[in-house]
Design a protein around this motif. Sequence first.
Motif, PDB file in Angstrom:
ATOM      1  N   GLU A   1       6.492   1.255   1.871  1.00 29.58           N
ATOM      2  CA  GLU A   1       7.452   1.219   2.992  1.00 29.58           C
ATOM      3  C   GLU A   1       8.288  -0.053   2.962  1.00 29.58           C
ATOM      4  O   GLU A   1       7.798  -1.116   2.600  1.00 29.58           O
TER       5      GLU A   1
ATOM      6  N   ARG B   1       0.811  -1.226   0.000  1.00 30.27           N
ATOM      7  CA  ARG B   1       0.000   0.000   0.000  1.00 30.27           C
ATOM      8  C   ARG B   1       0.839   1.268   0.000  1.00 30.27           C
ATOM      9  O   ARG B   1       0.509   2.238  -0.676  1.00 30.27           O
ATOM     10  N   THR B   2       1.927   1.268   0.791  1.00 32.32           N
ATOM     11  CA  THR B   2       2.697   2.496   1.001  1.00 32.32           C
ATOM     12  C   THR B   2       4.081   2.459   0.361  1.00 32.32           C
ATOM     13  O   THR B   2       4.748   3.483   0.281  1.00 32.32           O
TER      14      THR B   2
END
Lengths: 113, 113, 113
Positions: free
Chosen positions: A106, A103-104
């Motif tokens: 990261e 999603r990010t």
Amino acid sequence: MKKIEAIIRPGKFQTLRDRLSSIGIGGLTVTEAAGTGKQKGQTGVFRGTTFQVQLLPKVKVEIVADEHQLDEIIDLIIESCSTGDIGDGKIFISPIEQTIRIRTGERGENAVI
Amino acid sequence: MKKIEAIIRPGKFQTLRDRLSSIGIGGLTVTEAAGTGKQKGQTGVFRGTTFQVQLLPKVKVEIVADEHQLDEIIDLIIESCSTGDIGDGKIFISPIEQTIRIRTGERGENAVI
Amino acid sequence: MKKIEAIIRPGKFQTLRDRLSSIGIGGLTVTEAAGTGKQKGQTGVFRGTTFQVQLLPKVKVEIVADEHQLDEIIDLIIESCSTGDIGDGKIFISPIEQTIRIRTGERGENAVI
Ligand SMILES: Nc1ncnc2c1ncn2[C@@H]1O[C@H](COP(=O)(O)OP(=O)(O)OP(=O)(O)O)[C@@H](O)[C@H]1O
Ligand SMILES: Nc1ncnc2c1ncn2[C@@H]1O[C@H](COP(=O)(O)OP(=O)(O)OP(=O)(O)O)[C@@H](O)[C@H]1O
Ligand SMILES: Nc1ncnc2c1ncn2[C@@H]1O[C@H](COP(=O)(O)OP(=O)(O)OP(=O)(O)O)[C@@H](O)[C@H]1O
Ligand SMILES: [Mg+2]
Ligand SMILES: [Mg+2]
Ligand SMILES: [Mg+2]
């Protein structure tokens, strides 16, 4: 980062999951599997017929976690999944070089949690 | 050689596979799995009842590839599998020491492709 | 310790298992999977329609074993699972840093067996 792969009795999964949750471990992946341990090859006799130990249904639980939580997680799996009878399962530890949260984007320790 | 293990939404698999194919990545293994990420432990309220976040169905996609394709494959997974909502999934990278094609006995980079 | 992961034709599993057993390897885990190899992306023509090679059902067999048994196990998988036709499967070797028998808490080589 390490992958902790536990092959356990299906009936122990819910207990393990709740215990992991209580120490803050939410991330895990579960797969249905089947297997044999060292009793494979052993023969038994049932109603007069020799039989081979069959594949038994197991659940594979995979947890990727930071190295500093490794011992705590291993201890918790042993406590949660032991019955004392043969077939309680195995834990395999392997290296994970990188983790990414899709999603990010990261990476690293922030993505594992 | 690296293993790229992506735990994704089942509905994103076909898109991912087509995108991988378009960059020449054909080899992959898929397994049905279920899991929780960091929202596990979070409680919600549904029709007045507190509930725990359940295991959600996921697809595990495993791709063994040469190291030089690693970043391209990771980027492609992020692009193909993101929705922006929680639960998009995780990617785990781990080392593969050897690959063998069973039909020919080939090993190494030639066997990965 | 190494993990030997073989993605094979489902119809070859029983032969492989019996052969492993005959050399004293009892411990293994099996999962249903599906996959494509390098023929993915190849198109075929069937009744006048171009089609993509589909996902084929495969069985994933995972064996964690001591390093000194690695070559013997690989050779045995190749012998047991080859047909000579495309799609015979792949073997991936990866490192396992620790193994624990849940029932006894044993670790290391004693736990693998
Ligand atoms: N060496 C191994 N490689 C891969 N999977 C294994 C191995 N050993 C055990 N397993 C998996 O773990 C499951 C449980 O194994 P099991 O607990 O029977 O191990 P064991 O060594 O026979 O110990 P015990 O004597 O307590 O039964 C098996 O069904 C199989 O899925
Ligand atoms: N630490 C982990 N270990 C093993 N599997 C994990 C881990 N974290 C996530 N997963 C797997 O990935 C799936 C998707 O996780 P998810 O995308 O919810 O991760 P997240 O960290 O909660 O990120 P987000 O906040 O975007 O939801 C889970 O259902 C689970 O199967
Ligand atoms: N690079 C890869 N990464 C992950 N899984 C793979 C990879 N290559 C093959 N597999 C898995 O192995 C299974 C069998 O592959 P397959 O035997 O078709 O390989 P191949 O390289 O195409 O060899 P062949 O030319 O003999 O068919 C696939 O269905 C897939 O599950
Ligand atoms: Mg046993
Ligand atoms: Mg989540
Ligand atoms: Mg093929």
